[in-house]
Design an enzyme around this catalytic site. Sequence first.
Site, PDB file in Angstrom:
ATOM      1  N   GLU A 136      63.699  25.035  68.051  1.00 52.59           N
ATOM      2  CA  GLU A 136      63.183  24.492  66.802  1.00 52.59           C
ATOM      3  C   GLU A 136      64.353  24.100  65.905  1.00 52.59           C
ATOM      4  OE1 GLU A 136      60.137  25.542  63.106  1.00 52.59           O
ATOM      5  OE2 GLU A 136      60.456  27.014  64.672  1.00 52.59           O
ATOM      6  N   GLY A 275      66.915  33.427  61.351  1.00 55.58           N
ATOM      7  CA  GLY A 275      66.586  34.843  61.391  1.00 55.58           C
ATOM      8  C   GLY A 275      65.935  35.225  62.696  1.00 55.58           C
ATOM      9  N   ALA A 276      64.982  34.417  63.130  1.00 51.44           N
ATOM     10  CA  ALA A 276      64.270  34.686  64.381  1.00 51.44           C
ATOM     11  C   ALA A 276      63.452  33.452  64.730  1.00 51.44           C
ATOM     12  CB  ALA A 276      63.373  35.915  64.240  1.00 51.44           C
ATOM     13  N   MET A 277      62.903  33.448  65.952  1.00 55.32           N
ATOM     14  CA  MET A 277      62.146  32.295  66.425  1.00 55.32           C
ATOM     15  C   MET A 277      60.933  32.773  67.209  1.00 55.32           C
ATOM     16  SD  MET A 277      61.761  29.113  66.495  1.00 55.32           S
ATOM     17  CE  MET A 277      60.353  28.366  67.290  1.00 55.32           C
ATOM     18  N   GLU A 278      59.779  32.154  66.905  1.00 55.48           N
ATOM     19  CA  GLU A 278      58.487  32.647  67.387  1.00 55.48           C
ATOM     20  C   GLU A 278      58.078  32.101  68.738  1.00 55.48           C
ATOM     21  OE1 GLU A 278      57.410  28.948  64.812  1.00 55.48           O
ATOM     22  OE2 GLU A 278      58.887  30.559  64.768  1.00 55.48           O
ATOM     23  N   ASN A 279      59.008  31.701  69.605  1.00 55.59           N
ATOM     24  CA  ASN A 279      58.665  31.136  70.909  1.00 55.59           C
ATOM     25  C   ASN A 279      57.544  31.931  71.570  1.00 55.59           C
ATOM     26  OD1 ASN A 279      61.345  29.693  70.707  1.00 55.59           O
ATOM     27  ND2 ASN A 279      62.038  31.797  70.966  1.00 55.59           N
ATOM     28  N   HIS A 311      56.481  38.495  60.710  1.00 57.57           N
ATOM     29  CA  HIS A 311      56.428  37.041  60.535  1.00 57.57           C
ATOM     30  C   HIS A 311      56.359  36.328  61.878  1.00 57.57           C
ATOM     31  CE1 HIS A 311      57.392  33.227  58.405  1.00 57.57           C
ATOM     32  NE2 HIS A 311      57.965  32.927  59.558  1.00 57.57           N
ATOM     33  N   GLU A 312      57.269  36.671  62.772  1.00 54.65           N
ATOM     34  CA  GLU A 312      57.303  35.963  64.056  1.00 54.65           C
ATOM     35  C   GLU A 312      56.075  36.287  64.900  1.00 54.65           C
ATOM     36  OE1 GLU A 312      59.367  33.697  64.001  1.00 54.65           O
ATOM     37  OE2 GLU A 312      60.660  34.475  62.425  1.00 54.65           O
ATOM     38  N   HIS A 315      53.084  34.276  63.766  1.00 56.88           N
ATOM     39  CA  HIS A 315      53.163  32.877  64.197  1.00 56.88           C
ATOM     40  C   HIS A 315      52.376  32.633  65.481  1.00 56.88           C
ATOM     41  CE1 HIS A 315      55.494  30.376  61.598  1.00 56.88           C
ATOM     42  NE2 HIS A 315      56.604  31.090  61.657  1.00 56.88           N
TER      43      HIS A 315
END
Length: 899
Positions: A136, A275-279, A311-312, A315
């Site tokens: 992303e 911070g992080a990624m919701e893959n 949060h992730e 998502h």
Amino acid sequence: MTAVEQSLPAKDQQPKTIYLKDYQVPGYLIKTTDLRFEIYDGETIVSAMLHLYRNPAALTPATELTLHGADLELISIALDGRVLSDTDYQFGEESLTIFNTPAQFNLLSITKIKPESNTSLEGLYRSRTMYCTQCEAEGFRKITYYLDRPDVMSEFTTTVVADKKYPVLLSNGNLIDQGDADNNRHYATWHDPFKKPAYLFALVAGDLAHIEDTFTTCSNRDVALKIFVEPKDLDKCDHAMTSLKNSMRWDEEVYGREYDLNIFMIVAVDDFNMGAMENKGLNIFNTSCVLAKPETTTDGGFQRVEGVVAHEYFHNWSGNRVTCRDWFQLSLKEGFTVYRDSEFSADMGSHTVKRVEDVTLLRTLQFAEDAGPMAHPIRPESYIEISNFYTMTIYEKGAEIIRMLATLLGKDNFRKGTDLYFERHDGQAVTTEDFVAALADASGRDLTQFKRWYSQAGTPRLQVTDHYDEDSLEYSLTIKQSCPPTPECQQKLPFHIPVAVGLLGSAGDLPLYLKDAEPDFETGDNTHKVLELTAAEQTFVFQRVQEKPVPSLLRGFSAPVKLHYDYSRDDLIVLMSRDSDGFNRWEASQQLGLQAIHHAMGAYQRGEDLAALQLDADLIAAYRGVLQDDSLDKAMVAYMLSLPSEAYLSELADLVDVEAIHYSRTAIRKIIARELRDDLLGIYRAYDHAQPYAATADAIAARSLKNVALGYLMLVGDENVIRACEQQYRTANNMTDVMVALTQLVNTEAPLAQQLAETALADFYQRWQHESLVVNQWISVQATCVLPNTLAKVKALQTHAAYDGKNPNKIRALVASFCNGNAINFHADAGAGYKFLADQIIVLNTQNPQIASRLLTPLTKWKKYSPGRQELMKAELERIMAESNLSKDVFEVVSKSLA
């Protein structure tokens, strides 16, 4: 040519601006995506088999296919088994166009990439012991040629092949096959049955350890939970796992959302831009957002892990199962999910404390963004580089807009609306209009005017006046709204704004009888009312008001606006002492602090001695009353005693006087410290410093209040307090108390404190040099030191063994901490701080454009400073603009700042 155009590479004189109005559906869609990664040291071969078909929604049938691609070496490409020749396709700058494409076909491309040299940290790259991805917003095009846009959703099957020295091979979905390959290699194949856009793709290959647990969903399915980390970090995962399980249960109970795959995985990565990624099913996290234990992590770190994990995970529905049609709709997923994680964190702790924290962040940073050159609506109309729009406006203001919708609709109707949204659009890529339509349809409310929040930038301003009629017992509130011009729009139409109010009388909250209004049966509370402001000016009349009240306005910060009402000091003391709305008690304390600081600033600017200032006895008594109020959460007491930050004071100012703000705020803090010394000592001494650490809301609150007391006491300069601070550093059983003590020593100018600080800094590094995240805190505390000569220390730290100029966390700890969090030193030394920042941006422009553009923020505010500083800051922006090969990321921010 303009100066801007001349500074750009000849091949691309002006980066292309992308406009929402130009959106067109893709000519082709991708039914299935089969990927195979052959990972070798130095290079990776990617084979991508795509099953494409013409999009029936396209206005005209597509006869050629344009794929996105960047930094790729194409080895071969075949359509339905036929190898294409050079005349069958054409390369663009970041594209590959194939001519004469049929209605449906299979396309096999084989490309070579070099993850080890990928310093942008987009696409596939190497971080320490592992290979990982960040796709992303547009990173997938650095992996293979693809329709890299969020409205193209496909079913992915991924095979990862690597040497067995990388025993862990992960991708999205469920594991369907694994085994040995030739030459001491092995493979794993993953299948994700849920269609997703390319930005949600993830891959990890590395030598990792993991912890695991299970979660039983509301339909009694068992889901495997795994958190993968470097082996040395295995003891720092428990808090993240607990947070994950709490998030999964909360999402079922509050939103009715159940997890859908058989496994949910998190991987902690040290080199990460975000911070992080919701893959989907494989969340990749910055280590700072997943690793936590008391010895290495502060209370703030524990809370951040909890919030980011939530949060992730959230998502999975608000972003993955229902995603955004295009990147202009980014807040569709991010604003909604920030609101969801904020409410989760509030439920895990204190709603009032969480609200204070969120609003503090919003008013300090997002309001400043709204007033700057990068101001944009939460649904922008255009962009040059989408990475520049992962902003406070998209996230935090986006969350506030969702909060306003929840307030206007009420709890039940809001839930009906979100249920309809998820049901109606599951598996689709949609728009903000689709979201608002679902809420409107489910609730029966007309939200047409409310949608202006999505298209108009800026922070609305509310001017409130009142009148009390003793004869009729009527009290009226007149509210005028306006919004300053912003780059996209000079004249703003009125917003639909929920304004929550209460009225305080001599005995407490007064009952509210709003003229010509229906009773509020949903809340069952007639002392609290949400007024709906829809016109440029409206008057609301309350009846049967038995005395002239003190209005409690914008309770709970019910809208992201700037409110002005001419409160007297006595009014604010009443609100601070006994408003039933906890947020507005805090807000009153902040307004009292602002009054005192502004008074001191006037004295400073007149050349008066700040040491001779006095605070009114009633104000000191009010602060003392807060300290002694057992009904208040200790965290709220800590917040109410904390004066508005320098950053917030700067945001409020039309012209920022850096020195006046810093020295005046410090002077007021010193007066409070002297006047409340005994009370503060009592709090500090009463705290049990030896009690075991707990990351609970109550324990965090107690530590917060104790450490606020220490911060005030250190201003007095008492040798006994300085030694107590040093003792806290040496004996504390948690990183929160260690870092607070170290920070206080570093920032206290007394010779004894500086001597102890030097020793403590050396001891800290010696003790924690092998813990990267802890060392980042050590770097940051030095970069934010407000004492003179800090810039020289920052430059020295750049050559320290602890610093890595390619690691985003290190850059944030040193460069961002100094330039964003140390105004008195950043703006000192005749522009040396400005030159330092520009130098870093010029280096990072080619190395990591995302980080470079995000560092630019302090320089973009140059118009808010004195003419001399304006000239110096603008000169550095122009020096950056003059660089050749300027990235789109940096060009967009600098060009808009200079406009």
